[in-house]
Design a protein around this motif. Structure first.
Motif, short mmCIF file in Angstrom:
data_model
loop_
_atom_site.label_atom_id
_atom_site.label_comp_id
_atom_site.label_asym_id
_atom_site.label_seq_id
_atom_site.Cartn_x
_atom_site.Cartn_y
_atom_site.Cartn_z
N LEU A 1 -5.26 2.90 -3.75
CA LEU A 1 -5.70 3.42 -2.45
C LEU A 1 -7.12 2.98 -2.09
CD1 LEU A 1 -4.25 7.04 -2.46
CD2 LEU A 1 -3.51 5.08 -1.11
N ASP B 1 -4.31 7.32 -8.37
CA ASP B 1 -5.07 6.99 -7.16
C ASP B 1 -5.76 8.20 -6.55
OD1 ASP B 1 -3.46 4.22 -5.39
OD2 ASP B 1 -4.53 4.33 -7.29
N PRO C 1 0.20 5.11 0.69
CA PRO C 1 -0.61 6.31 0.91
C PRO C 1 0.11 7.60 0.51
CG PRO C 1 0.18 5.43 2.99
CD PRO C 1 0.57 4.44 1.94
N TYR D 1 0.87 -1.17 0.00
CA TYR D 1 0.00 0.00 0.00
C TYR D 1 0.90 1.22 0.00
CZ TYR D 1 -4.55 2.17 1.14
OH TYR D 1 -5.73 2.86 1.11
#
Lengths: 143, 394, 380
Positions: free
Chosen positions: C138, C330, C79, C77
């Motif tokens: 995301l 994203d 962010p 992931y």
């Protein structure tokens, strides 16, 4: 028997450069004391204190913020304290809505000659914050 | 205010009627140009176009199903550098007009020569819902509008209570579509300019051939009042519920736990006008010692830091001008209910200072104005405490 | 034909632990913090009391890397681009002491690019990266869907494959083996990642830091077959992905028609470092005369204007350094495949100069240097 760790609040005391600081100086002249954990921070005028500067200490580790400036009508810049009052009303409204204890912010006028009033404020606020306990935000690293 | 109102001549529903009316207005030089949402070439969205050539109006929609760009922001960008030289009509929703009015007070827009024409607003769909399937989205929107149903709309639209003229600013012209059937609508002027335009267009009470104007106005204002009351209650309930969901450090940080600091919310907000946001400036770009010290004191430091400060700080900067449009929530890639939270904050803050964002250009901005005698509950009383102490000491 | 991604990514000194990859990394970082060998670790961590959010964090508490701690260093992931974060960390000065960072190859490449652009300092930055099998978009992290995907994700990784649900730019990535990391964790194509883990210690400091880890010494580079195969698969996907981009003015206008001008793509881009973007500055604020002029000329214009101009302009400014991380896609509220488009343009721009961003600090960014004798075909 375990030793309880007494909570010593971290407090920021914003004071304007005219009456606010004057009050602090008068207090010093009279050898009046205020708690060591109250951190004085001077701004030119309470009206020039940005809202962000009240929010940031509360997020970064302060348990309380107190702001003192000239009495209404006595502001060196005419109306800075009136604007401060509105700005602090705004900040308190935001904190209130979000359950972040607006009581951790005090706004009290302190005149240049009010040394007693200045130290009383610092001491009373310190006691007040002790009753409230540590700010829940101060241990959060995900802010 | 309803004097000199007129019936909008509609045959196939109010949208084509508005377009026709605008074309005529352009042809008659009542306006030099029109600012109105137009469907994009790929037919997957809408964008504000400033139109001089009436042919562009064929693709326009006065009330599109989505609001990709807040109309107040578009007006701000158009007029930030100064007054328009020729008359332009902007067809916008009430929250967009409110934003334009706030921007004008903030000196980021100029309303000279700009005619604000608002409509009764049923809300807009969330952008991502629409983009999944624009055709289906458009159909869903139309159906919801016909049924006065706000549930498919943006969460902020679902609880909006300023969607019609009564609670909205008095714009130059307002097109009242509520209350009357078959797309019939009334046009209500809110200013001398609005009255003048109606007269120029030959739309006056005297010119109302149908003779229906008084009843139509009555039906419109009754329905608008009814819906406003329902929405006000709905808003109050929703806000009470929301407050419970966000109150306290734990719940608040859960809500903003997935924030990635993209600042889309600030960028699309019509009243966030700063060229460089404080929270992106060098004020918060500090030497590594600062970050390491903060990380050491708390055990960790979310990085990039100051996520909560950004949201609380942005609220402190704009909540008093927030018009609850919900553009922020549409733009958030992490589905954070930021529009709802800010709307809640805005209502509280505006109430505390006795202000309604965007109601009138005449209302002074609350942080600019002040009264000598107000907000005494913000002041920390001293005398009483001291007296107590004196009594104790004695 | 891209250079094999494997050759210089690994030192010859390696260590195979008998703990799974996640556990190895946690142990390493925990011990580095406990011993004070590093002052802090930049890694992914869970946020909130519900642990649903994920954000990078600068950890100083070793317990964050305990089994039940909030750090999740290898979570697939992103962010934020970690390279951009390292730049932010060191922008106003060098780190006073060692700080470790667990980041993916594209994040590392972004950081190296930013170093070339004077946007921070490499001093005392201890880089831990891995052979990368991509991250999820995301939106996968919303509603807690990320947890569900993890078992299948790791199984794919072990087989040297990418989950179809990974970011498209990950599936099209040709630079998935890191260069310039202190430690490279071998993940892609490594079997039994829940029981063992191979670390490649590329620097002396890496060797020193890994001393407390138990395991067997590896004195050979890993078998590059799986990485080669992944490279070929990804190149094929990349070609197909780029072929699907609508080009020409019509293509651009249709694709970016729904752009709402939020500039989120720019904000999350690690390479876009300008304090005030040119396209946000007063230079790009249009005077009334401009609007009125365009009205006369064209009969109509979009407000705010310059939608495609911003996109092309940003390409002109940063495509040469684009690392294809995919943050831009994203973050886009209008579902525009920004990263696909920008990566395609970047590939072409970079090929023009035979340049690979972030590959080596010594390799100058092409627009900051020149040779007298080149590109004769450009000038007439």
């Amino acid at each position: 028997m375990s030793e309880e760790k007494t909570f010593v609040p971290s407090i920021v005391y914003f004071m304007c450069s005219w009456c606010g600081s004057g009050g602090a100086e008068t207090a010093a002249a009279h050898h009046l004391h205020y708690p060591e954990n109250v951190l004085p921070s001077r701004v030119n005028c309470t009206g020039a204190l940005p809202a962000v500067h009240i929010l940031r200490p509360l997020i970064e580790g302060a348990d309380g913020v107190v702001i003192s400036g000239c009495h209404p009508g006595d502001c060196h810049y005419d109306d800075g304290n009136f604007r401060a009052r509105r700005r602090i009303a705004l900040v308190k409204s935001l904190l209130d809505t979000l359950g972040l204890e607006p009581e951790r912010v005090w706004f009290r006028y302190v005149a240049h000659g009010e040394g007693r009033r200045f130290v009383d404020t610092a001491a009373a606020f310190n006691e007040h914050i002790k009753t409230l306990g540590p700010n829940p935000l101060k241990t959060r690293s995900d802010t | 205010m309803n004097a000199n109102a007129a019936v909008l001549p509609t045959k196939e529903g109010f949208e084509p009627a508005v377009i026709q009316w605008l074309k005529e207005a352009l042809n008659r030089n009542v306006f030099e140009a029109v600012l109105i949402p137009v469907e994009t070439p790929a037919e997957d969205s809408f964008a504000y176009l400033l139109i001089k050539d009436p042919k562009f109006l064929d693709l326009a929609s006065p009330l599109p199903p989505i609001m990709p760009v807040q109309g107040g922001k578009a007006i701000g960008r158009l007029t930030m550098r100064g007054d328009l030289n020729k008359r332009v009509a902007a067809i916008i929703r009430p929250c967009e007009a409110r934003a334009a009015i706030e921007l004008t007070k903030l000196k980021q827009a100029h309303l000279t020569n700009l005619t604000l024409i608002t409509l009764d607003c049923p809300g807009v769909l969330p952008l991502s819902d629409y983009l999944d399937d624009p055709a289906a989205g458009a159909a869903r929107f139309r159906e919801a509008v016909e049924q006065d149903n706000r549930s498919p709309m943006r969460p902020t639209c679902q609880i909006c209570h300023r969607f019609s003229l009564a609670e909205a600013p008095a714009t130059d012209l307002h097109i009242g579509t509520l209350g009357n059937d078959d797309g019939a609508a009334v046009i209500v002027p809110g200013s001398l300019e609005g009255e003048r335009i109606l007269a120029q267009m030959g739309l006056t009470e005297d010119g109302d051939e149908s003779g229906n104007l008084p009843e139509m106005l009555e039906r419109w204002s009754t329905r608008a009042e009814q819906l406003t009351a329902t929405q006000t209650e709905r808003r109050s309930e929703a806000h009470a519920q929301l407050q419970e969901q966000v109150a306290g450090a734990d719940r608040l940080l859960d809500i903003f736990g997935s924030c990635i600091n993209c600042h889309n919310c600030q960028r699309v907000c019509p009243v966030c006008y700063c060229r460089q946001c404080y929270f992106e400036s060098t004020a918060l770009k500090l030497p590594p010692e600062n970050y390491l010290a903060r990380a050491a004191s708390k055990g960790a430091l979310r990085f990039a830091p100051d996520t909560l400060l950004f949201h609380l700080g942005r609220a402190s900067h704009m909540a008093l001008s927030c018009v609850s449009c919900g553009a922020c929530e549409d733009a958030c890639p992490m589905d954070i209910p930021v529009g709802q939270v800010f709307s809640l904050l805005a209502d509280g803050a505006q109430e505390a200072l006795g202000y309604v964002a965007g109601r009138s250009v005449e209302d002074a901005l609350p942080l600019v104005a002040y009264e000598m005698d107000e907000l005494h509950d913000v002041e920390q009383a001293y005398v009483e405490i001291y007296r107590e102490q004196e009594v104790q000491d004695a | 034909m891209p250079e094999a991604a494997t050759s210089s990514a690994f030192a010859t000194q390696g260590l195979r632990t008998n703990q799974g990859a996640e556990e190895t990394v946690r142990q390493l970082l925990r011990s580095l913090l406990q011993s004070g060998q590093v002052e802090a670790v930049l890694a992914l961590g869970k946020t909130g009391t519900d642990g649903k959010g994920v954000a990078y964090s600068l950890f100083t508490d070793p317990d964050a890397f305990a089994v039940d701690g909030e750090a999740v260093p290898l979570l697939p992931y992103m962010p934020a681009n970690g390279g951009g974060l390292l730049s932010r960390l060191t922008l106003e000065g060098s780190l006073p002491g060692p700080v470790a960072a667990v980041i993916r190859p594209c994040e590392l490449q972004a950081f190296i690019e930013l170093m070339k652009l004077n946007q921070g300092s490499l001093d005392n930055v201890f880089l831990i990266s891995s052979t990368c099998g991509g991250v999820y978009p995301l939106e996968t992290g919303l509603e807690g869907h990320l947890e569900e995907k993890l078992p299948a994700y790791w199984r794919s990784i072990e087989q040297g494959e990418l989950d179809e649900a990974a970011r498209p730019t990950c599936r099209a990535c040709e630079s998935f083996a890191p260069e310039g990391a202190d430690i490279t964790i071998a993940l892609l194509g490594e079997e039994g990642l829940d029981e063992q883990c191979s670390l490649y210690l590329n620097t002396e400091r890496a060797a020193a830091f890994a001393q407390r880890l138990e395991g067997t010494i590896l004195d050979a580079e890993p078998d590059g077959t799986v990485l080669e195969r992944s490279s070929v698969e990804r190149s094929a996907f990349r070609e197909a992905l780029f072929a699907g981009v609508e080009t020409g003015l019509k293509g651009l206008v249709e694709t970016f028609g729904r752009c709402i001008g939020c500039h989120g793509c720019k904000t999350v881009c690690p390479i876009c470092y300008c304090q005030v973007c040119h396209f946000d500055s007063h230079e790009c604020e249009r005077e009334i005369a401009y609007y009125e002029g365009e009205l006369q000329r064209k009969g109509g214009l979009r407000v705010p204007p310059d939608t495609v101009f911003f996109q092309l302009g940003r390409m002109a400014h940063m495509a040469i350094s684009c690392v294809g991380c995919g943050m831009c896609t994203d973050v886009c509220p209008a579902d525009i495949p920004v990263s696909t488009i920008f990566s395609k343009v970047a590939a072409s721009a970079q090929a023009t100069f035979d340049y690979v961003p972030g590959r080596a600090l010594a390799e100058e960014i092409p627009l900051r240097t020149f040779r007298e004798d080149e590109f004769a075909q450009v000038a007439t």
